[in-house]
Design a protein around this motif. Structure first.
Motif, PDB file in Angstrom:
ATOM      1  N   UNK A  69       0.831  -1.247   0.135  1.00  0.00           N
ATOM      2  CA  UNK A  69       0.119  -0.035   0.145  1.00  0.00           C
ATOM      3  C   UNK A  69       0.789   1.246   0.002  1.00  0.00           C
ATOM      4  N   UNK A  70       0.286   2.432  -0.476  1.00  0.00           N
ATOM      5  CA  UNK A  70       0.899   3.611  -0.253  1.00  0.00           C
ATOM      6  C   UNK A  70       1.422   4.075   1.009  1.00  0.00           C
ATOM      7  N   UNK A  71       0.778   3.783   1.928  1.00  0.00           N
ATOM      8  CA  UNK A  71       0.770   4.199   3.290  1.00  0.00           C
ATOM      9  C   UNK A  71       2.100   3.745   3.669  1.00  0.00           C
ATOM     10  N   UNK A  72       2.193   2.213   3.489  1.00  0.00           N
ATOM     11  CA  UNK A  72       3.287   1.426   4.042  1.00  0.00           C
ATOM     12  C   UNK A  72       4.743   1.904   3.214  1.00  0.00           C
ATOM     13  N   UNK A  73       4.594   2.065   1.975  1.00  0.00           N
ATOM     14  CA  UNK A  73       5.713   2.402   1.455  1.00  0.00           C
ATOM     15  C   UNK A  73       6.329   3.921   2.000  1.00  0.00           C
ATOM     16  N   UNK A  74       5.253   4.748   2.321  1.00  0.00           N
ATOM     17  CA  UNK A  74       5.853   6.247   2.803  1.00  0.00           C
ATOM     18  C   UNK A  74       6.219   5.838   4.414  1.00  0.00           C
ATOM     19  N   UNK A  75       5.806   4.912   5.151  1.00  0.00           N
ATOM     20  CA  UNK A  75       6.422   4.589   6.325  1.00  0.00           C
ATOM     21  C   UNK A  75       7.957   3.947   6.425  1.00  0.00           C
ATOM     22  N   UNK A  76       8.313   3.419   5.118  1.00  0.00           N
ATOM     23  CA  UNK A  76       9.678   2.777   4.890  1.00  0.00           C
ATOM     24  C   UNK A  76      10.496   3.918   4.274  1.00  0.00           C
ATOM     25  N   UNK A  77      10.041   4.876   3.602  1.00  0.00           N
ATOM     26  CA  UNK A  77      10.940   5.750   2.836  1.00  0.00           C
ATOM     27  C   UNK A  77      11.850   6.658   3.919  1.00  0.00           C
ATOM     28  N   UNK A  78      13.053   6.886   3.142  1.00  0.00           N
ATOM     29  CA  UNK A  78      14.212   7.286   3.805  1.00  0.00           C
ATOM     30  C   UNK A  78      14.742   8.095   2.985  1.00  0.00           C
ATOM     31  N   UNK A  79      15.917   8.855   3.106  1.00  0.00           N
ATOM     32  CA  UNK A  79      17.221   9.317   2.210  1.00  0.00           C
ATOM     33  C   UNK A  79      15.976   9.916   0.927  1.00  0.00           C
ATOM     34  N   UNK A 108      10.219  11.679  -6.918  1.00  0.00           N
ATOM     35  CA  UNK A 108       9.771  10.346  -6.974  1.00  0.00           C
ATOM     36  C   UNK A 108      10.193   9.792  -5.719  1.00  0.00           C
ATOM     37  N   UNK A 109       9.480   8.491  -5.445  1.00  0.00           N
ATOM     38  CA  UNK A 109       9.793   7.556  -4.519  1.00  0.00           C
ATOM     39  C   UNK A 109      10.323   6.258  -5.316  1.00  0.00           C
ATOM     40  N   UNK A 110      11.746   6.122  -4.877  1.00  0.00           N
ATOM     41  CA  UNK A 110      12.700   5.282  -5.674  1.00  0.00           C
ATOM     42  C   UNK A 110      13.142   4.052  -4.964  1.00  0.00           C
ATOM     43  N   UNK A 111      13.754   3.068  -5.318  1.00  0.00           N
ATOM     44  CA  UNK A 111      14.534   1.980  -4.977  1.00  0.00           C
ATOM     45  C   UNK A 111      15.861   2.439  -5.528  1.00  0.00           C
ATOM     46  N   UNK A 112      16.929   2.579  -4.413  1.00  0.00           N
ATOM     47  CA  UNK A 112      18.581   2.681  -4.836  1.00  0.00           C
ATOM     48  C   UNK A 112      19.181   1.342  -5.140  1.00  0.00           C
ATOM     49  N   UNK A 147       3.434   2.219  -5.109  1.00  0.00           N
ATOM     50  CA  UNK A 147       4.377   3.217  -4.817  1.00  0.00           C
ATOM     51  C   UNK A 147       3.585   4.443  -4.886  1.00  0.00           C
ATOM     52  N   UNK A 148       4.008   5.508  -3.855  1.00  0.00           N
ATOM     53  CA  UNK A 148       3.241   6.646  -3.736  1.00  0.00           C
ATOM     54  C   UNK A 148       3.608   7.551  -4.890  1.00  0.00           C
ATOM     55  N   UNK A 149       2.529   8.568  -5.309  1.00  0.00           N
ATOM     56  CA  UNK A 149       2.931   9.563  -6.332  1.00  0.00           C
ATOM     57  C   UNK A 149       4.229  10.406  -6.068  1.00  0.00           C
ATOM     58  N   UNK A 150       4.925  11.040  -6.913  1.00  0.00           N
ATOM     59  CA  UNK A 150       5.816  11.968  -6.470  1.00  0.00           C
ATOM     60  C   UNK A 150       5.148  13.135  -5.564  1.00  0.00           C
ATOM     61  N   UNK A 208      12.474   5.029 -13.716  1.00  0.00           N
ATOM     62  CA  UNK A 208      11.818   5.799 -12.705  1.00  0.00           C
ATOM     63  C   UNK A 208      11.798   5.476 -11.283  1.00  0.00           C
ATOM     64  N   UNK A 209      11.712   4.165 -11.107  1.00  0.00           N
ATOM     65  CA  UNK A 209      11.484   3.473  -9.774  1.00  0.00           C
ATOM     66  C   UNK A 209      12.919   2.976  -9.340  1.00  0.00           C
ATOM     67  N   UNK A 210      13.982   2.922 -10.008  1.00  0.00           N
ATOM     68  CA  UNK A 210      15.011   2.533  -9.636  1.00  0.00           C
ATOM     69  C   UNK A 210      16.368   3.535  -9.777  1.00  0.00           C
ATOM     70  N   UNK A 211      17.041   3.944  -8.957  1.00  0.00           N
ATOM     71  CA  UNK A 211      17.892   5.337  -8.696  1.00  0.00           C
ATOM     72  C   UNK A 211      19.319   4.759  -8.444  1.00  0.00           C
ATOM     73  N   UNK A 212      20.168   5.321  -9.087  1.00  0.00           N
ATOM     74  CA  UNK A 212      21.751   5.155  -8.596  1.00  0.00           C
ATOM     75  C   UNK A 212      22.540   6.107  -8.294  1.00  0.00           C
ATOM     76  N   UNK A 213      22.190   6.584  -6.851  1.00  0.00           N
ATOM     77  CA  UNK A 213      22.449   7.943  -6.503  1.00  0.00           C
ATOM     78  C   UNK A 213      24.015   8.396  -6.351  1.00  0.00           C
ATOM     79  N   UNK A 214      24.868   7.021  -6.111  1.00  0.00           N
ATOM     80  CA  UNK A 214      26.358   7.243  -5.951  1.00  0.00           C
ATOM     81  C   UNK A 214      26.777   7.417  -7.445  1.00  0.00           C
ATOM     82  N   UNK A 215      26.280   6.991  -8.249  1.00  0.00           N
ATOM     83  CA  UNK A 215      27.035   6.920  -9.806  1.00  0.00           C
ATOM     84  C   UNK A 215      26.389   8.634 -10.183  1.00  0.00           C
TER      85      UNK A 215
END
Length: 217
Positions: A85-95, A184-188, A170-173, A197-204
Motif C-alpha cells: 500500500x502507498x501508506x506502508x511505502x511512505x512509512x519505509x521511505x528514507x533518504x 519520486x519515490x525510488x529504490x536505490x 508506490x506513492x506518487x511524487x 523511474x523507480x530505480x535510482x543510482x545515487x552514488x553514480x
C-alpha cells in the motif's frame, strides 16, 4: 549475532528440529543443529571441514543443514513483509523518498545432478534482496543462475512484473521541501541494475554531477 538474538532464533526453530533419542544413540539437539547450520551459512565451509568444529559427521551434516534451513524459512518468512500500500511505502521511505535498497549476491551451491554445463561458471545462484533503512528484508528472491547479471535477475522476478504493470502502489511524487518538489519515490541500486523511474543510482549520479562541476570550473 548476539546471544539474545541466537536464543530467540533457537526457541523458534527448536520445535521443528527436535528429534527423539533411540536405543542406539542420543539425538543431536536443536542447539547443535542450529549452530552447525549458521556456521555453514556464514563460512560456506564444506561438510568435511565443518565436522571438526561441530563434531558431527559429514553424512549427518548433509541431512541436518538442509532440514534446519527449511525450519528457518518456516519460522522467519513472516518477518519478510513486502509493502502493498502507498501508506506502508511512505512509512519505509528514507533518504528523501528512498523506499528500499536492492542488490544481488552470488551464493555457492553444489550443482544439481544432470545439470550439465548450466552451473559451469562456478558462481552458483543469485540471491536478490531489497532492504529498508533498518536492514530489514522487504523481499528475497533466490534461484536464478549465477551467470545472469543482477539486472537480468530482477527482470525474472514478480517484483519487476509489478513495476512494469505499476501495481506496487508506490506513492506518487510529492514535495520534500520548498526547493525540492515533485520528488519520486525510488529504490536505490548499483550499476548492475537498469535505470528507471523507480530505480535510482545515487552514488553514480553524484559522481557524474561532481565530475561535471569540475569540468566546467
Amino acid at each position: 549475532m548476539n546471544e539474545s538474538v541466537y536464543n530467540e532464533l533457537l526457541s523458534l526453530v527448536s520445535p521443528l528440529m527436535k528429534k527423539k533419542d533411540t536405543q542406539m544413540r542420543t539425538a543431536i539437539c536443536p542447539h547443535e543443529r542450529l549452530t552447525a547450520t549458521l556456521r555453514f551459512l556464514a563460512t560456506g565451509q564444506p561438510y568435511e571441514c565443518l565436522k571438526y568444529s561441530t563434531r558431527i559427521s559429514p553424512q549427518s551434516l548433509g541431512q541436518i543443514i538442509p532440514d534446519t534451513c527449511v525450519a528457518l524459512y518456516k519460522v522467519l518468512q513472516k518477518y519478510i513483509k513486502f509493502s502493498n500500500s502507498t501508506e506502508k511505502w511512505k512509512e519505509i521511505s528514507n533518504y528523501p523518498h528512498c523506499i528500499g535498497a536492492m542488490d544481488g549476491k552470488h551464493i555457492d551451491i553444489i550443482p544439481p545432478r544432470n545439470s550439465g554445463s548450466y552451473y559451469f561458471n562456478y558462481k552458483g545462484m543469485v540471491l536478490l534482496a531489497i532492504v529498508d533503512a533498518n536492514y530489514r528484508f522487504l523481499l528475497v528472491d533466490f534461484g536464478t543462475n549465477g551467470r545472469v547479471s543482477d539486472g537480468s535477475v530482477l527482470q525474472n522476478t514478480r517484483l519487476y512484473e509489478k513495476l512494469v504493470e505499476k501495481n506496487l502502489h508506490i506513492p506518487p511524487p510529492d514535495d520534500v521541501t520548498e526547493n525540492f518538489k515533485n520528488v519520486l519515490y525510488v529504490f536505490v541500486a548499483d550499476d548492475a541494475f537498469p535505470l528507471t523511474t523507480e530505480i535510482l543510482k545515487p552514488f553514480r549520479q553524484a559522481f557524474l554531477n561532481s565530475a561535471k562541476k569540475e569540468a566546467y570550473s
